[in-house]
Scaffold this motif. Structure first.
Motif, PDB file in Angstrom:
ATOM      1  N   ALA A  55      32.166  52.321  37.198  1.00  0.00           N
ATOM      2  CA  ALA A  55      32.998  51.589  38.166  1.00  0.00           C
ATOM      3  C   ALA A  55      32.977  52.354  39.488  1.00  0.00           C
ATOM      4  CB  ALA A  55      34.416  51.448  37.641  1.00  0.00           C
ATOM      5  N   VAL A  56      32.374  51.756  40.495  1.00  0.00           N
ATOM      6  CA  VAL A  56      32.176  52.466  41.762  1.00  0.00           C
ATOM      7  C   VAL A  56      32.912  51.747  42.883  1.00  0.00           C
ATOM      8  CG1 VAL A  56      30.441  53.229  43.435  1.00  0.00           C
ATOM      9  CG2 VAL A  56      29.948  53.368  40.991  1.00  0.00           C
ATOM     10  N   LEU A  83      29.192  48.751  38.519  1.00  0.00           N
ATOM     11  CA  LEU A  83      30.138  47.648  38.744  1.00  0.00           C
ATOM     12  C   LEU A  83      30.954  47.971  39.976  1.00  0.00           C
ATOM     13  CD1 LEU A  83      31.909  45.128  37.885  1.00  0.00           C
ATOM     14  CD2 LEU A  83      33.292  46.736  36.564  1.00  0.00           C
ATOM     15  N   THR A  84      30.988  47.053  40.914  1.00  0.00           N
ATOM     16  CA  THR A  84      31.884  47.230  42.060  1.00  0.00           C
ATOM     17  C   THR A  84      32.639  45.922  42.280  1.00  0.00           C
ATOM     18  OG1 THR A  84      32.100  48.077  44.312  1.00  0.00           O
ATOM     19  CG2 THR A  84      30.169  46.711  43.885  1.00  0.00           C
ATOM     20  N   ILE A  85      33.920  46.043  42.604  1.00  0.00           N
ATOM     21  CA  ILE A  85      34.771  44.857  42.739  1.00  0.00           C
ATOM     22  C   ILE A  85      35.137  44.662  44.208  1.00  0.00           C
ATOM     23  CG2 ILE A  85      36.911  43.750  41.961  1.00  0.00           C
ATOM     24  CD1 ILE A  85      36.917  45.948  39.664  1.00  0.00           C
ATOM     25  N   ASP A  86      34.841  43.475  44.722  1.00  0.00           N
ATOM     26  CA  ASP A  86      35.266  43.147  46.087  1.00  0.00           C
ATOM     27  C   ASP A  86      36.693  42.612  45.986  1.00  0.00           C
ATOM     28  OD1 ASP A  86      35.815  42.082  48.550  1.00  0.00           O
ATOM     29  OD2 ASP A  86      33.788  41.316  48.869  1.00  0.00           O
ATOM     30  N   LEU A  87      37.654  43.455  46.371  1.00  0.00           N
ATOM     31  CA  LEU A  87      39.074  43.133  46.184  1.00  0.00           C
ATOM     32  C   LEU A  87      39.648  42.250  47.293  1.00  0.00           C
ATOM     33  CD1 LEU A  87      40.066  46.750  45.144  1.00  0.00           C
ATOM     34  CD2 LEU A  87      40.205  44.760  43.635  1.00  0.00           C
ATOM     35  N   GLY A  88      38.848  42.011  48.328  1.00  0.00           N
ATOM     36  CA  GLY A  88      39.330  41.175  49.431  1.00  0.00           C
ATOM     37  C   GLY A  88      40.399  41.874  50.245  1.00  0.00           C
ATOM     38  N   ILE A  89      40.174  43.159  50.566  1.00  0.00           N
ATOM     39  CA  ILE A  89      41.087  43.906  51.443  1.00  0.00           C
ATOM     40  C   ILE A  89      40.381  44.048  52.781  1.00  0.00           C
ATOM     41  CG2 ILE A  89      42.324  46.091  51.800  1.00  0.00           C
ATOM     42  CD1 ILE A  89      42.270  46.474  48.718  1.00  0.00           C
TER      43      ILE A  89
END
Ligand code: AMP
Ligand code: FES
Ligand code: ZN
Ligand code: ZN
Length: 339
Positions: A55-56, A83-89
């Motif tokens: 998780a990066v 895996l990278t998550i675009d959190l919408g910040i």
């Protein structure tokens, strides 16, 4: 006159006070890699692990972790999926966009297979949206808590879907010292027990590992810089509203001051907890152990009625956030239709 490396006499690039040494680039990298291996071997982190979801976030810790995992993948015999998550910040800083870019750049550079999960596209909300509208939707948790639930859920879910044996996160030694201290202070025994380099999976949970737990924040930073890793420097714009806020920050600063005054303080603190205190807690807890001295989410849990993932309640925390968001969306649609 330039300060010389304690090992070879070349110009030193940094001082490691807790070992009373000054090291050149080459010996510093070697030193950090040796500590990475030593810590993970002592706590058998890679035992029975063949496939790791890394998780990066795009920051220095998880990127240093990615490079270290990659460097020793053939030694320990695992493969890596990023895996990278675009959190919408965003908040005018394009925080998530830049984070995802940094993560993807490294996945490509290392030729690692990867997945980008776009929170908005996949699940219909962003963290900025929760910050702005959460209260009105009846979401009482602070934004960082919603963000934490979201990240943990996605990491676990994708790791299961990708057939991984473990999810790796980039928590460093400073993080662990802080979490151990604050959970001890608050008496959060279940959280405290989770402060360990490896938690086994089961019951719908993938195992969780923290491969850079033995590295100080200064060391993950140096490792990233010395390896020319491009990482995202900004801190999350929502951090000021974070869990614990000022209290957590103060504890971290105090622990860092103690480290300054007594080099090696944090390392001893964390290792004493992991080697001597936690085993006593595990043997007396309902979570049980698995023979390696570690324990995990082995409590019996039910399943979420909506998504089928493990949950102590009828509906898991993630689905309950989502249902509040989608309720609002459907209300808005009916209102605009005049239903
Ligand atoms: P944090 O909770 O932000 O301190 O992050 C702890 C760890 O979670 C990081 O070191 C990463 O391994 C992982 N992580 C945080 N944010 C993300 C993200 N947006 N995508 C993937 N992994 C993340
Ligand atoms: Fe999650 Fe800041 S990274 S709210
Ligand atoms: Zn040297
Ligand atoms: Zn659910």
């Amino acid at each position: 006159m330039a300060v010389k490396c304690s090992r070879c006499g070349k110009p030193a690039v940094a001082e490691i006070r807790y070992t009373r040494s000054r090291l050149c680039r080459e010996h510093l990298i070697e030193f950090i890699e040796r500590r990475f291996r030593k810590g993970n071997e002592e706590f058998k982190v890679f035992k029975n692990i063949r496939r790791i979801v890394a998780a990066v976030s795009g920051g220095k810790d998880s990127l240093a972790m990615l490079y270290l995992l990659h460097r020793f993948s053939s030694v320990y015999g695992y493969e890596i999926i990023g895996l990278t998550i675009d959190l919408g910040i965003d908040r005018g800083k394009e925080y998530s966009t830049k984070s995802v870019e940094a993560a993807v750049e490294s996945f490509k550079k290392l030729d690692i297979e990867y997945v980008v999960v776009d929170l908005s596209r996949e699940y219909g909300y962003t963290i900025d949206f929760i910050r702005d509208r959460g209260r009105r939707l009846g979401i009482r948790r602070p934004v960082c808590s919603v963000c934490g639930i979201t990240k943990r859920y996605i990491m676990n879910r994708f790791a299961l879907e990708l057939g991984a044996d473990a999810v790796a996160t980039g928590h460093n030694l400073n993080d662990l010292a802080q979490f151990i201290f604050t959970n001890m202070y608050g008496g959060h025994i279940d959280e405290l027990i989770k402060m360990y380099p490896k938690l086994p999976g089961g019951n719908g949970f993938t195992a969780k590992i923290k491969p850079v737990f033995m590295l100080y924040e200064k060391e993950t930073t140096l490792y990233s810089i010395l390896n020319n890793i491009r990482f995202h420097h900004d801190t999350c714009p929502h951090l000021e509203n974070g869990i614990g806020g000022r209290f957590q920050t103060a504890i971290r600063e105090k622990l860092e001051q103690l480290e300054e005054e007594f080099p090696g303080f944090m390392l001893n603190y964390v290792l004493t907890y992991m080697r001597r205190i936690r085993p006593l807690m595990v043997s007396g807890s309902s979570m049980g152990g698995d023979g390696d001295g570690d324990s995990g989410e082995k409590i019996s849990v039910g399943r979420c009625r909506i998504c089928g993932m493990p949950s102590l309640r009828d509906v898991c925390a993630f689905c309950s956030i989502r249902s509040r968001v989608s309720l609002k969306v459907s209300e808005t649609i009916s209102r605009s239709r005049g239903d």
